[in-house]
Design a protein around this motif. Structure first.
Motif, short mmCIF file in Angstrom:
data_model
loop_
_atom_site.label_atom_id
_atom_site.label_comp_id
_atom_site.label_asym_id
_atom_site.label_seq_id
_atom_site.Cartn_x
_atom_site.Cartn_y
_atom_site.Cartn_z
N ARG A 322 -115.90 -30.70 -65.56
CA ARG A 322 -114.48 -30.77 -65.20
C ARG A 322 -113.88 -32.09 -65.67
O ARG A 322 -112.80 -32.12 -66.28
CB ARG A 322 -114.32 -30.63 -63.69
N GLU A 323 -114.54 -33.20 -65.40
CA GLU A 323 -114.00 -34.52 -65.74
C GLU A 323 -113.89 -34.71 -67.25
O GLU A 323 -112.90 -35.25 -67.75
CB GLU A 323 -114.87 -35.61 -65.13
N LYS A 324 -114.90 -34.26 -67.98
CA LYS A 324 -114.93 -34.52 -69.42
C LYS A 324 -113.95 -33.64 -70.20
O LYS A 324 -113.65 -33.93 -71.35
CB LYS A 324 -116.36 -34.32 -69.96
N ASN A 325 -113.45 -32.56 -69.57
CA ASN A 325 -112.62 -31.62 -70.30
C ASN A 325 -111.22 -31.45 -69.72
O ASN A 325 -110.52 -30.49 -70.04
CB ASN A 325 -113.31 -30.26 -70.37
N ASN A 326 -110.83 -32.37 -68.85
CA ASN A 326 -109.48 -32.36 -68.27
C ASN A 326 -109.19 -31.08 -67.50
O ASN A 326 -108.05 -30.58 -67.50
CB ASN A 326 -108.42 -32.54 -69.37
N GLY A 372 -109.03 -13.12 -60.61
CA GLY A 372 -110.17 -13.05 -61.51
C GLY A 372 -110.59 -14.47 -61.81
O GLY A 372 -109.82 -15.41 -61.64
N ILE A 373 -111.82 -14.65 -62.24
CA ILE A 373 -112.33 -15.98 -62.53
C ILE A 373 -112.77 -16.05 -63.99
O ILE A 373 -113.56 -15.22 -64.45
CB ILE A 373 -113.52 -16.35 -61.62
N ASN A 374 -112.24 -17.03 -64.72
CA ASN A 374 -112.67 -17.30 -66.09
C ASN A 374 -113.61 -18.49 -66.08
O ASN A 374 -113.27 -19.56 -65.59
CB ASN A 374 -111.46 -17.61 -66.98
N LEU A 375 -114.81 -18.29 -66.65
CA LEU A 375 -115.79 -19.36 -66.79
C LEU A 375 -116.12 -19.53 -68.27
O LEU A 375 -116.46 -18.55 -68.96
CB LEU A 375 -117.07 -19.03 -66.01
N VAL A 376 -116.01 -20.75 -68.76
CA VAL A 376 -116.21 -21.03 -70.18
C VAL A 376 -117.42 -21.93 -70.35
O VAL A 376 -117.55 -22.95 -69.66
CB VAL A 376 -114.96 -21.71 -70.79
N HIS A 377 -118.29 -21.57 -71.27
CA HIS A 377 -119.49 -22.36 -71.53
C HIS A 377 -119.47 -22.91 -72.95
O HIS A 377 -118.86 -22.34 -73.84
CB HIS A 377 -120.74 -21.51 -71.29
N GLY A 378 -120.15 -24.03 -73.12
CA GLY A 378 -120.12 -24.76 -74.38
C GLY A 378 -119.20 -25.95 -74.33
O GLY A 378 -118.99 -26.63 -75.34
N LEU A 379 -118.65 -26.25 -73.14
CA LEU A 379 -117.75 -27.39 -72.99
C LEU A 379 -118.54 -28.69 -72.95
O LEU A 379 -119.72 -28.72 -72.58
CB LEU A 379 -116.93 -27.25 -71.71
N GLU A 380 -117.86 -29.75 -73.33
CA GLU A 380 -118.50 -31.06 -73.34
C GLU A 380 -119.03 -31.40 -71.94
O GLU A 380 -118.36 -31.17 -70.93
CB GLU A 380 -117.51 -32.14 -73.78
N GLY A 381 -120.24 -31.94 -71.90
CA GLY A 381 -120.85 -32.31 -70.63
C GLY A 381 -121.70 -31.22 -70.02
O GLY A 381 -122.33 -31.43 -68.97
N GLU A 382 -121.72 -30.03 -70.64
CA GLU A 382 -122.50 -28.94 -70.07
C GLU A 382 -123.99 -29.29 -70.05
O GLU A 382 -124.53 -29.88 -70.97
CB GLU A 382 -122.28 -27.67 -70.89
#
Length: 572
Positions: A322-326, A372-382
């Motif tokens: 969350r912090e790294k991707n605003n 609904g919930i959107n979850l995105v993977h591959g974001l910085e800091g994962e």
């Protein structure tokens, strides 16, 4: 170019899918409609404007003549989120190129394709621009490009965004194009734009490239809806916005009065509408303005049609990501937003509006509005812990007795101009196996029991459109946002609708039987599909026909929930 009144224009829809915009059938996006309206506004005769989908061109070589013969050929397309599609297959790069080579007149392309062209599938994580051989690439609005090319000639082309005054004209004038869509009128849902742009700057999203939100007036949207209704459309989705709750305000705070004017106006001009759904709702709006948000959600739920979904962009429950991707909300804040939507919108038709989430439903329809919930993977800091954070959030939602209509899990697509342009694809690749394992776990441990909660056995899904056959069954969907895939026993006539009662659940789909099911005419497969019946009981019910009344099974399900003894809803 010559006088627009003497020109022929052909528009080909290669389909679009964006964070705030659907355009794969049964949806038609705003782009071809607005482009057609811009052409009419520039002086082109509506009868000289031809619209085709890419699927139509695949099926008929003759239609390619419309591309070749057009004085102005317009291509719209592009996918900025990955997906799997049943209603249509998005254009591939080679097809987009072939269209340009076929066009003998001036050619222009636009839409999200300007961000790049890639394979349109769920595993795609990056796209890039390629040489597609068009005379013009609209790096801003394709409808503005069409207007300028027709109104000002080739030298009048520039990359610019249209303003709302232009849109007010073009949206209404381009409504006629829907009549040329192969799904018109019964199985076509029109995407509506209420605003675009976003005040927030999440690292991976293309929506901020449109700038801060600019809102259309309720009168403008309602006028467009009225025009579409005049051309036979009865299904609508307010999908083209980053946050429906912020509509008509300052871009952040809800404006319930504007929502009431918008939704009430749509209901007034299309009193017999079949679908009115939405897409995006920002959970940060709900947590920052809970009371105004409750009021706005109540307005939406009182005017929409059942099964509506407010997609939340949580993106990640991991505080590091969350912090790294605003990202805007924490897992705890998003959970509170889920509670509020359930309370204000989770009631079912036949219950009191705002009566809260109806889990053990007496009413037999889907809830009016769920998150609904959107979850995105591959974001910085994962990291490895990211997957556990996300699973725990979903488990917390379920354990509280709340409902989610849809859980969308995807890997990021990296686009030029976003912060993820260079790193997103690499992170997604490195975590590919863990992503697959985690996604399957969510489907089994959360999706299936959640779907049983949202659509318990006996839930009636009206007007399920039958689309295809597979393994001796027929599959279909209702029109609407993230509609459930429904499987019925037997191979039934396609291209028509049937009411369905839910009997069983998959991860993201349901099984059902026609509703009401005539127990004296039902097939063995239909009887066996009833919950708790099984092969032996189904055989007994079949052999003992005709039944004067629906049998009462002492140790089994209430067959009266599904069956009648006449007036069958069963196919054939």
């Amino acid at each position: 170019m010559q006088d627009p009144a003497d020109l022929d224009v052909t528009i080909v829809d290669g389909y679009v899918d964006e964070p705030a915009h659907f355009g794969v059938p049964p949806y038609i996006s705003t782009y071809p409609r607005f482009a057609a309206g811009a052409a009419v506004d520039a002086g082109v005769d509506p009868d000289s404007i031809t619209y085709h989908t890419i699927d139509e061109l695949r099926e008929s070589r003759r239609l390619w003549e419309d591309v070749a013969d057009a004085d102005l050929f317009v291509y719209v397309g592009g996918m900025t989120v990955p997906g799997k599609y049943v209603g249509g297959t998005p254009a591939e790069p080679d097809e987009v190129r072939k269209l340009a080579w076929t066009a003998e007149g001036v050619s222009v392309m636009g839409g999200p394709v300007r961000f790049g062209v890639g394979e349109a599938n769920e595993g795609a994580t990056e796209t890039k621009r390629q040489n597609l051989d068009y005379d013009f690439l609209a790096l801003a609005d394709i409808e503005a490009a069409v207007y300028d090319l027709l109104h000002g000639g080739l030298e009048g082309f520039e990359d610019r965004y249209r303003d709302n005054e232009e849109l007010d004209r073009w949206a209404r004038k381009g409504a006629f194009i829907v009549e040329q869509h192969p799904d018109h009128p019964d199985y076509l849902i029109c995407e509506l734009e209420t605003s675009r742009g976003c005040p927030y700057r999440c690292s991976f999203c293309t929506e901020p490239m449109y700038g801060d939100p600019t809102f259309r007036t309720p009168d403008s949207v309602v006028s467009e809806v009225g025009g579409l209704a005049d051309h036979g459309v009865r299904h609508f989705r307010l999908g083209r916005q980053a946050d429906i709750l912020a509509y008509g305000g300052d871009g952040e705070a809800p404006n319930p009065d504007a929502l009431r004017e918008l939704y009430g106006g749509i209901r007034d001009v299309v009193p017999d509408l079949g679908t009115l759904h939405l897409d995006n709702m920002n959970p940060v709006t709900i947590t920052d303005y809970p009371e105004k948000s409750r009021e706005g959600i109540r307005v939406i739920a009182e005017h929409n049609t059942p099964g509506d979904t407010a997609a939340f962009g949580l993106e990640s429950a991991d505080p590091v990501v969350r912090e790294k991707n605003n990202l805007l909300v924490s897992a705890e804040e998003c959970l509170e937003a889920v509670r509020i939507v359930n309370e204000a919108g989770g009631w079912r038709p036949g219950e009191a509006p705002g009566s809260g989430p109806s889990v053990d439903a007496n009413a037999d329809r889907l809830p009016k509005l769920l998150p609904g919930i959107n979850l995105v993977h591959g974001l910085e800091g994962e990291r490895a812990e990211t997957f556990e954070h996300n699973k725990q959030f979903l488990q917390d939602v379920y354990d509280e007795g709340l409902m989610l209509r849809r859980i969308n899990i995807r890997q990021v697509m990296a686009f030029e101009g976003t912060e993820m342009a260079e790193t997103g694809a690499d992170i997604a690749h490195d975590h590919k196996q863990q992503f697959k394992t985690y996604k399957q776990a969510v489907r089994e441990e959360i999706d299936n029991p959640m779907l049983q909660r949202v659509a318990p056995p006996g839930t009636v899904l009206p007007n399920v459109y039958l689309e295809y056959h597979e393994d001796g069954r027929t599959f279909g969907r209702q029109l609407g946002t993230y509609a459930l895939l429904v499987a019925l026993p037997g191979e039934r006539e396609l291209g028509r609708t049937v009411d369905v009662a839910v009997t069983d659940h998959g991860y993201r789909s349901v099984s059902g039987v026609p509703y009401p099911l005539d127990i004296n005419a039902a097939s063995m497969d239909e009887l066996r599909a009833l919950p708790g019946i099984g092969k032996q009981r189904a055989g007994n019910l079949f052999v003992d026909r005709p039944h004067e009344t629906v049998p009462n099974l002492d140790d089994g399900p209430d067959l009266g929930t599904f069956c009648v003894t006449g007036g069958s809803g069963s196919a054939d």
